[in-house]
Structures are given as structure tokens and as C-alpha cells.
Enzyme design. Structure first.
Site, PDB file in Angstrom:
ATOM      1  N   GLY A  72       0.844  -1.194   0.000  1.00 33.42           N
ATOM      2  CA  GLY A  72       0.000   0.000   0.000  1.00 33.42           C
ATOM      3  C   GLY A  72       0.871   1.232   0.000  1.00 33.42           C
ATOM      4  O   GLY A  72       2.055   1.155   0.352  1.00 33.42           O
ATOM      5  N   CYS A  99       5.283  -6.056   1.670  1.00 30.48           N
ATOM      6  CA  CYS A  99       5.607  -4.636   1.716  1.00 30.48           C
ATOM      7  C   CYS A  99       4.874  -3.920   2.869  1.00 30.48           C
ATOM      8  O   CYS A  99       5.161  -4.176   4.015  1.00 30.48           O
ATOM      9  CB  CYS A  99       5.310  -4.014   0.358  1.00 30.48           C
ATOM     10  SG  CYS A  99       6.157  -2.462   0.144  1.00 30.48           S
ATOM     11  N   TYR A 100       3.881  -3.095   2.569  1.00 28.55           N
ATOM     12  CA  TYR A 100       3.149  -2.443   3.660  1.00 28.55           C
ATOM     13  C   TYR A 100       2.573  -3.502   4.608  1.00 28.55           C
ATOM     14  O   TYR A 100       2.554  -3.325   5.831  1.00 28.55           O
ATOM     15  CB  TYR A 100       2.027  -1.560   3.096  1.00 28.55           C
ATOM     16  CG  TYR A 100       1.198  -0.860   4.161  1.00 28.55           C
ATOM     17  CD1 TYR A 100       1.536   0.411   4.611  1.00 28.55           C
ATOM     18  CD2 TYR A 100       0.079  -1.491   4.723  1.00 28.55           C
ATOM     19  CE1 TYR A 100       0.782   1.040   5.591  1.00 28.55           C
ATOM     20  CE2 TYR A 100      -0.676  -0.868   5.705  1.00 28.55           C
ATOM     21  CZ  TYR A 100      -0.327   0.397   6.131  1.00 28.55           C
ATOM     22  OH  TYR A 100      -1.070   1.013   7.098  1.00 28.55           O
ATOM     23  N   HIS A 187       8.187  -7.418  -3.667  1.00 28.50           N
ATOM     24  CA  HIS A 187       6.944  -7.834  -4.332  1.00 28.50           C
ATOM     25  C   HIS A 187       7.112  -9.122  -5.142  1.00 28.50           C
ATOM     26  O   HIS A 187       7.475  -9.063  -6.319  1.00 28.50           O
ATOM     27  CB  HIS A 187       6.458  -6.719  -5.255  1.00 28.50           C
ATOM     28  CG  HIS A 187       5.960  -5.525  -4.518  1.00 28.50           C
ATOM     29  ND1 HIS A 187       4.705  -5.443  -3.993  1.00 28.50           N
ATOM     30  CD2 HIS A 187       6.582  -4.372  -4.177  1.00 28.50           C
ATOM     31  CE1 HIS A 187       4.546  -4.297  -3.366  1.00 28.50           C
ATOM     32  NE2 HIS A 187       5.673  -3.622  -3.458  1.00 28.50           N
ATOM     33  N   GLU A 189       4.906 -10.864  -6.463  1.00 25.99           N
ATOM     34  CA  GLU A 189       3.889 -10.974  -7.514  1.00 25.99           C
ATOM     35  C   GLU A 189       4.288 -10.288  -8.813  1.00 25.99           C
ATOM     36  O   GLU A 189       3.657 -10.466  -9.843  1.00 25.99           O
ATOM     37  CB  GLU A 189       2.553 -10.399  -7.001  1.00 25.99           C
ATOM     38  CG  GLU A 189       2.504  -8.879  -6.817  1.00 25.99           C
ATOM     39  CD  GLU A 189       3.108  -8.390  -5.500  1.00 25.99           C
ATOM     40  OE1 GLU A 189       3.874  -9.145  -4.875  1.00 25.99           O
ATOM     41  OE2 GLU A 189       2.813  -7.245  -5.104  1.00 25.99           O
ATOM     42  N   GLY A 244     -21.166  -8.236 -25.458  1.00 24.48           N
ATOM     43  CA  GLY A 244     -19.731  -8.284 -25.193  1.00 24.48           C
ATOM     44  C   GLY A 244     -19.387  -9.571 -24.452  1.00 24.48           C
ATOM     45  O   GLY A 244     -20.277 -10.313 -24.032  1.00 24.48           O
ATOM     46  N   VAL A 245     -18.103  -9.824 -24.293  1.00 26.00           N
ATOM     47  CA  VAL A 245     -17.681 -11.070 -23.657  1.00 26.00           C
ATOM     48  C   VAL A 245     -18.234 -11.171 -22.229  1.00 26.00           C
ATOM     49  O   VAL A 245     -18.770 -12.202 -21.837  1.00 26.00           O
ATOM     50  CB  VAL A 245     -16.129 -11.125 -23.533  1.00 26.00           C
ATOM     51  CG1 VAL A 245     -15.691 -12.478 -23.016  1.00 26.00           C
ATOM     52  CG2 VAL A 245     -15.477 -10.816 -24.842  1.00 26.00           C
ATOM     53  N   ASP A 246     -18.099 -10.087 -21.483  1.00 20.33           N
ATOM     54  CA  ASP A 246     -18.416 -10.161 -20.054  1.00 20.33           C
ATOM     55  C   ASP A 246     -19.880 -10.506 -19.804  1.00 20.33           C
ATOM     56  O   ASP A 246     -20.190 -11.462 -19.092  1.00 20.33           O
ATOM     57  CB  ASP A 246     -18.100  -8.832 -19.356  1.00 20.33           C
ATOM     58  CG  ASP A 246     -16.741  -8.307 -19.737  1.00 20.33           C
ATOM     59  OD1 ASP A 246     -15.955  -9.073 -20.319  1.00 20.33           O
ATOM     60  OD2 ASP A 246     -16.464  -7.123 -19.463  1.00 20.33           O
ATOM     61  N   SER A 247     -20.780  -9.721 -20.410  1.00 24.36           N
ATOM     62  CA  SER A 247     -22.182  -9.973 -20.082  1.00 24.36           C
ATOM     63  C   SER A 247     -22.640 -11.280 -20.718  1.00 24.36           C
ATOM     64  O   SER A 247     -23.508 -11.969 -20.173  1.00 24.36           O
ATOM     65  CB  SER A 247     -23.073  -8.803 -20.499  1.00 24.36           C
ATOM     66  OG  SER A 247     -23.024  -8.597 -21.883  1.00 24.36           O
ATOM     67  N   LYS A 393     -10.347 -10.099 -17.616  1.00 21.63           N
ATOM     68  CA  LYS A 393     -10.886 -10.424 -18.938  1.00 21.63           C
ATOM     69  C   LYS A 393     -10.360 -11.754 -19.496  1.00 21.63           C
ATOM     70  O   LYS A 393     -11.123 -12.566 -20.005  1.00 21.63           O
ATOM     71  CB  LYS A 393     -10.502  -9.282 -19.877  1.00 21.63           C
ATOM     72  CG  LYS A 393     -11.187  -9.290 -21.184  1.00 21.63           C
ATOM     73  CD  LYS A 393     -12.579  -8.788 -21.020  1.00 21.63           C
ATOM     74  CE  LYS A 393     -13.000  -7.795 -22.026  1.00 21.63           C
ATOM     75  NZ  LYS A 393     -14.217  -7.105 -21.570  1.00 21.63           N
TER      76      LYS A 393
END
Ligand code: XMP
Length: 537
Positions: A72, A99-100, A187, A189, A244-247, A393
Site C-alpha cells: 500500500g 511490503c506495507y 513484491h 507478484e 460483449g464477452v463479459d455480459s 478479462k
């Protein structure tokens, strides 16, 4: 036994923990929080993000096998520094502070955290003594290149802790293996950290004993079950489908759960691309077999947008109008049918929409109001079902593929809810929308023709309220400007402008100026995100 997933859905929590045994990431507002969750899921362990302020009870209910405390931007000594409940460290669940997160652990458990003389930012080197090495660093070399970003450092260890790695100037990792509390100052990640994935894997599999069972199939199965339980045997669900892909993936999941008790509504907001309304309706009905009602609300939307040029105002008005149209449609459907009250609204909200719209204490500030999250009015006539809320996505595309959706849907470029309204700078008028539609269709056609459609994240035109002088034949012209925006991205959190071949740009430019009346100049947008965003408004 009832799984965390089902409970999360039933209680309408943000996270859709799809099985017991996932990892909860508590967000202190770090820029890499979502990356942490994603890296964990890449190891086939489910992971969901909660704000650092989440109650211990809420975390316990998800039955996690591990908890990660994110980084953070704050100092633990800031007056409004974000904090977790100290109980998080007493749940008996292994914890990894990053980290934080490490500084907060050290301070909370009685260690000493101080401002460093030297801020460590960017690349660094860490030394890990091989003797008595930590489980976190099993199989990792003694010296690693790492990615750092901190001003404070842990100077005094909390009771029970030992040092397990250090950089030239500071402690880089500490742990209390007995209590299973681990912390790193760097980090793991981030790609720049060498063997970062191994360090995360050690935490997941050695320390937490996580099982690598999460994936598309598990997600689909758990989510479908959770939706069934939530909706019950009688209620019906309405879905805001956009093609769209998401909906579409969200709708396909709900359809699998409750069949035709799912009613999809596809609204023509008047700010869609060329031919999109008719073509999408046909595709959804014919190819996917979904029950879809098309509502042409063009006039209502354009009336709402009249005289409005402020981007946030446009987004808010479109968001409000969407909900109004849905609410009316749902009411009409309810009146028309004998049974099954419509109580839920499905939305294909993804994780990036959530963090860019919500500003919990600490976490990323609101950048834009995405219509499907931040633009929603406070009082909603429906409860939301957002099965993709934790995902990115590319993860959604993978789920879609497992559900058997065609490439036509899966590879479709994202299109913002507020549509062309945020690609047409200034007031939205019918004439300008027509101009933008034509220019946009040319951009997409040329990208397809060059075989680049599935290689780029998005390709579109933006209409600028800028007139410039041109010459056509013997006449002086004074026409509009179209900006072409083509970006490459993995998840829309960051993006780079695509280095298109000059011939492709040339064809776009020539065709737009020749074929779209009123446009005399074409420019190519060479800004990256950050600091720019993908959309112009
Ligand atoms: P920005 O412009 O924030 O866009 O870099 C990131 C991605 O999100 C899409 N986008 C939206 N999607 N509703 C959506 O569903 C919205 O209001 C919205 N605004 C932007 C954008 O197209 C890009 O892919």
C-alpha cells in the site's frame, strides 16, 4: 458441507469464493493487489480480494487456507494509515504480508518500523542465507533480483520472529514459523522479482497446504450451483446483455443454472457501433440460443444526453437510463406473466471495473465511473448477480471457452457501457454519432483485414471537436478530426499503443477522409495507460 462459494453468493458478498480452501487477499490500497490475486489463481488456487477493513468474521466465513496482506502507498505511521483487525493474525490461518503488509504486521505485533534513510524503489537485490532458510524460500537461490517499493523499514523484530532475508540496507523478510506468519518487504507478484512465483507457490503449497484444484470447470460448477441456490426455484432473473464477452459469459452461466427463467434484455442505447444492435441480437438468439428481448431506447438516451458535454455526467446519465429501462422492462414482464417474480439483475462486472470505480479507504481512487458499477443509483429495484466480479478479462474468456461460446463472442473487443458517447468528445449529436460510426467501422475493418483484430486489445475511432483546414479537389475544407486508438493490453489495467504497420494506418486514414463526410484529418493516438486511459472520456 456447504462451501464458501455458496455462502458468499447467498449473503451477497463481493467475493465469489468458489470453493473452500482459497486465499483471501486483504487490500491496503497497493497498486499490485489485483496482481497478487491473479498470480494465486494462476496456481489453480482460488483467490479473492477484500478491503483491509473486512471484519474477521467475514474472512472466517470464507474458510480460507491463507491470507495475504497487500502492499500500500501509506506509511504505518500516517494518521489515516489503513489497518486490518489484529484478529486477522489470530485466525489460525497462515498469513503472508507483502511490503506495507509486512510493516503493518511488524508494528502490530510489537516490532519497530522506521523511516529508511534511503527509500528503496525499483530493482534491488536480496540475500537469503541458506542456513535455516525459510519454507518461503525453499528451492530458491541465495541471491535474487527483486522489485521493491517502500520508504519505511522494519528495524526491530516482533517477539517470536526471525530474519530470513535482507537487502543491502534493510530487512527483506521475517517470519514466525510457529504462528505461520510470514512477511516480505519486496513484491513476489511482480515479474521483475526473480523466482517470485516460486516464493508464492511455497507460501500456497508448503505453508498453507493449498490444493491446486481451482480452474474453469470448478468455477463454472460452483458458480452455477451458487446461482441456483441464490435464485431459488421460482424467481426469475433479468440480464443486461450487451453482446460483449463479459455480459455474455455471465448470461451463459446464469442460463446454465436456471434455463429460460433468465430473460436477457439488450438495449439499444443509441450510442452503439454501426449495425451492432441488429447483428448482436441475431447472434445471441440464433447462435447462442438465448432468450433475448431487444429494446430500442435510442430516443430516450439521446434526450438524456442533449446539451451534456461533461464526461462523468454523460456516464452517469447513461448508467441511470440503463437502469430505468431495465426496471420498466422488468415491471412490464412481471405484469405480463403469471408466475416468477423478477428479483435479480445479472451484470458482467469484472474486477478492473470494481477497483476503478470503488474507493475503499486506501485502495485505488475512482478514475472513471463505469456504468455497471459506480453509476448505479443507490436504490436499485434488483439485487445484483455478478458472477465475474473477481476475474480479469482473459480469465473470463477462458471460462467462456469452457462454456462453449464461439470465438465471435470471445475475441470481441471490449466496448464501454456508455458506448460511443465517451468516444465523441463534447455534446453527443445524431450527426456526429453517424460520422463516428462510419469512421469506427473503417478502423475495425482495416484491423481485421490486416489480421490484427485478435492481436490487439481494442481498435476504435474517436471523434474530436477540433476543426482544421484541408483541401479537397479545388476546395478548401474545414472539417472534423478523427483520432484512431489501437492498444495492446493484457487486462486493461495498463495498455500500450499498438505499433501498427504504416500501410494499415495509411489505409485507415485514406478511407476515413474519403468515405466519411465531414472528416478532413486523421491522427493516431500514441499515448499509453497510464498516464492516459484507453477511452478518451
Ligand atoms: P479506460 O478508459 O478506463 O478503460 O482505460 C479500460 C477498459 O474498460 C473499458 N471501459 C468500460 N467498460 N463500462 C464498461 O463496461 C464502462 O463504462 C467503461 N469505460 C471504459 C474500456 O473500453 C477499456 O477496455
Amino acid at each position: 458441507m456447504e462451501s464458501g462459494a455458496k455462502r458468499a453468493v447467498e449473503e451477497n458478498q463481493g467475493g465469489w469464493m468458489t470453493e473452500r480452501g482459497g486465499v483471501v487477499v486483504l487490500d491496503f490500497g497497493g497498486q499490485y493487489t489485483q496482481l497478487i490475486a491473479r498470480r494465486i489463481r494462476e496456481q489453480k488456487v482460488f483467490s479473492t480480494i477484500l478491503p483491509c477493513t473486512a471484519a474477521p468474521e467475514e474472512i472466517r466465513k470464507l474458510e480460507p487456507v491463507g491470507i495475504v496482506l497487500s502492499g500500500g502507498p501509506s506509511s504505518v505511521y500516517d494518521e489515516d494509515a489503513p489497518v486490518c483487525s489484529p484478529e486477522v493474525l489470530q485466525l489460525g490461518v497462515p498469513v503472508l504480508g507483502i511490503c506495507y503488509g509486512m510493516q503493518w504486521i511488524a508494528k502490530t505485533l510489537g516490532g519497530r518500523v522506521e523511516k529508511s534513510e534511503r527509500r528503496e524503489y525499483g530493482r534491488g537485490q536480496v540475500n537469503i542465507p541458506s542456513e535455516g532458510a525459510s519454507a518461503l524460500f525453499a528451492g530458491v537461490p541465495e541471491s535474487l533480483r527483486i522489485w521493491l517499493s517502500h520508504g519505511d523499514s522494519v528495524r526491530g523484530l516482533p517477539p517470536g520472529f526471525r530474519e530470513t532475508a535482507r537487502t543491502e540496507s534493510a530487512l527483506a523478510a521475517i517470519e514466525d514459523a510457529q504462528r505461520k506468519i510470514y512477511a516480505v518487504q519486496f513484491h513476489p507478484e511482480v515479474n521483475h522479482t526473480e523466482r517470485g512465483t516460486d516464493i508464492l507457490r511455497n507460501f500456497l503449497f508448503q505453508v498453507c497446504g493449498a490444493k491446486a484444484t481451482w480452474g474453469g470447470e470448478a468455477f463454472i460448477q460452483e458458480t452455477v450451483e451458487a446461482i441456483r441456490r441464490k435464485v431459488g426455484p421460482h424467481h426469475r432473473v433479468i440480464c443486461a446483455l450487451s453482446g460483449g464477452v463479459d455480459s455474455t459469459v455471465a448470461a451463459a452461466l446464469v442460463h446454465r443454472a436456471i434455463g429460460d427463467r433468465l430473460i436477457n434484455v439488450f438495449v439499444n442505447s443509441g450510442v452503439l457501433r454501426k449495425n451492432e444492435f441488429a447483428e448482436t441480437l441475431e447472434m445471441l438468439r440464433e447462435r447462442l440460443g438465448l432468450h433475448v428481448i431487444g429494446v430500442d431506447a435510442t430516443e430516450r438516451f439521446l434526450a438524456q444526453l442533449k446539451g451534456v458535454s461533461d464526461p462523468e455526467e454523460k456516464r452517469k446519465r447513461i448508467g441511470r437510463e440503463f437502469i430505468a429501462v431495465f426496471a420498466e422492462k422488468a415491471e412490464e414482464l412481471q405484469r405480463g406473466e403469471a408466475h416468477g417474480e423478477i428479483q435479480y439483475l445479472v451484470q458482467g462486472t469484472l474486477y478492473p471495473d470494481v477497483i476503478e470505480s470503488v474507493s475503499v479507504k486506501g485502495p485505488s481512487a475512482t478514475i472513471k465511473t463505469h456504468h455497471n458499477v459506480g453509476g448505479l443509483p443507490e436504490k436499485m429495484p434488483f439485487s445484483l448477480i455478478e458472477p465475474l466480479r473477481d476475474l480479469f478479462k482473459d480469465e473470463v474468456r477462458r471460462i467462456g471457452r469452457e462454456l462453449g461460446l464461439p470465438d465471435e463472442v470471445l475475441l470481441k473487443h471490449p466496448f464501454p457501457g456508455p458506448g460511443l458517447a465517451v468516444r465523441l468528445l463534447g455534446e453527443v449529436t445524431r450527426e456526429d454519432l453517424d460520422i463516428l460510426r462510419e469512421a469506427d467501422a473503417i478502423v475495425v475493418e482495416e484491423i481485421r483485414r490486416a489480421g490484427l483484430y485478435s492481436k490487439v486489445w481494442q481498435a476504435f475511432a474517436v471523434l474530436l471537436p477540433v476543426r482544421s483546414v484541408g483541401v479537397m479537389g479545388d476546395f478548401r475544407t474545414y472539417g472534423l478530426t478523427v483520432a484512431v486508438r489501437v492498444v495492446e493490453s493484457e487486462d486493461a489495467m495498463t495498455a500500450d499503443w499498438a505499433r501498427l504497420p504504416a500501410e494499415v494506418l495509411e489505409r485507415m486514414s485514406t478511407r476515413i477522409v474519403n468515405e466519411v463526410r465531414g472528416v478532413t484529418r486523421v491522427v493516431y493516438d500514441i499515448s499509453s495507460k497510464p498516464p492516459s486511459t484507453i477511452e478518451w472520456e
